[in-house]
Scaffold this motif. Structure first.
Motif, mmCIF file in Angstrom:
data_model
loop_
_atom_site.group_PDB
_atom_site.id
_atom_site.type_symbol
_atom_site.label_atom_id
_atom_site.label_comp_id
_atom_site.label_asym_id
_atom_site.label_seq_id
_atom_site.Cartn_x
_atom_site.Cartn_y
_atom_site.Cartn_z
ATOM 1 N N ALA A 62 -15.835 13.420 -3.541
ATOM 2 C CA ALA A 62 -15.968 14.471 -4.557
ATOM 3 C C ALA A 62 -15.219 15.732 -4.143
ATOM 4 O O ALA A 62 -14.559 16.377 -4.972
ATOM 5 C CB ALA A 62 -17.442 14.783 -4.804
ATOM 6 N N GLN A 86 -22.865 15.541 -8.082
ATOM 7 C CA GLN A 86 -22.520 14.313 -7.360
ATOM 8 C C GLN A 86 -23.612 13.969 -6.354
ATOM 9 O O GLN A 86 -24.037 12.814 -6.266
ATOM 10 C CB GLN A 86 -21.165 14.475 -6.658
ATOM 11 C CG GLN A 86 -20.737 13.281 -5.829
ATOM 12 C CD GLN A 86 -21.262 13.320 -4.395
ATOM 13 O OE1 GLN A 86 -21.260 14.374 -3.747
ATOM 14 N NE2 GLN A 86 -21.718 12.182 -3.905
ATOM 15 N N HIS A 96 -20.113 20.740 -9.609
ATOM 16 C CA HIS A 96 -19.547 19.396 -9.424
ATOM 17 C C HIS A 96 -20.145 18.720 -8.183
ATOM 18 O O HIS A 96 -20.582 17.570 -8.237
ATOM 19 C CB HIS A 96 -18.028 19.522 -9.299
ATOM 20 C CG HIS A 96 -17.321 18.272 -8.919
ATOM 21 N ND1 HIS A 96 -17.139 17.223 -9.794
ATOM 22 C CD2 HIS A 96 -16.732 17.895 -7.749
ATOM 23 C CE1 HIS A 96 -16.468 16.251 -9.186
ATOM 24 N NE2 HIS A 96 -16.213 16.637 -7.946
ATOM 25 N N ASP A 113 -25.900 10.656 -6.561
ATOM 26 C CA ASP A 113 -25.692 9.612 -5.564
ATOM 27 C C ASP A 113 -26.691 9.625 -4.408
ATOM 28 O O ASP A 113 -26.898 8.583 -3.785
ATOM 29 C CB ASP A 113 -24.278 9.718 -4.979
ATOM 30 C CG ASP A 113 -23.195 9.495 -6.020
ATOM 31 O OD1 ASP A 113 -23.515 9.050 -7.147
ATOM 32 O OD2 ASP A 113 -22.029 9.786 -5.712
#
Length: 185
Positions: free
Chosen positions: A144, A55, A51, A59
């Protein structure tokens, strides 16, 4: 010798630090409940790392380990840290660190410098451009982390998680034993 339950777990040894054997050298197998918890832990940590990595790739165009290196350098005095210490801090081999720093140098985010106190050593230095990338990346990363962990847990669970992780980290990072830990290779 400790008695064992029907799953082969030693009753009196449960929760006690040791070498994982029942005293005669044979392994203390995990109970069904311990096996369930172990598998849940593995799934959760794998999913969490994925995860966070996704992210940061999406990004900021970098894997989680690069972000961790930038954070460590940003927190170091004068944004510099000796390469050996940096490898120990982020728990990676010196070889993996060298590869990551080479990539970060290509991006212009980090620069290597000779160490003033030791001609054989090198420091990694976080450049202004690297610091800017970190500042732009931090809000999304924190979001996140918060979404994946802290927003899902009660205050009591957060405290328990912190204590559990502290105990595990202390037990797995022995001091002064000369243990062949990956980041010491």
């Amino acid at each position: 010798m400790a008695s064992t339950d029907s799953d082969g777990a030693a009753d009196s040894d449960y929760g006690r630090a040791g070498d994982g054997t029942d005293g005669d050298g044979s392994p203390r197998w995990l109970s069904d409940e311990e096996q369930r918890i172990w598998r849940t832990y593995l799934a959760a940590t794998t999913l969490l790392e994925d995860h966070l990595d996704r992210q940061l790739q999406r990004d900021a165009g970098m894997p989680h380990i690069y972000y961790a290196l930038l954070v460590r350098l940003a927190q170091a005095p004068r944004r510099r840290q000796r390469m050996t210490q940096l490898a120990m801090d982020v728990k990676i081999t010196r070889s993996r660190l060298s590869h990551a720093i080479a990539r970060l140098e290509q991006y212009g985010w980090v620069r290597r410098e000779d160490c003033d106190s030791d001609k054989r050593g090198q420091n990694a230095y976080l450049t202004d451009e690297g610091n800017d990338v970190l500042e732009r990346s931090a809000p999304g990363h924190v979001s996140a982390v918060r979404q994946a962990i802290f927003d899902r847990l009660s205050a009591e669970q957060v405290e328990q998680l912190g204590e559990i992780m502290r105990v595990m980290a202390e037990g797995l990072q022995p001091e002064g034993t000369g243990a062949d830990l990956p980041w010491r290779r």
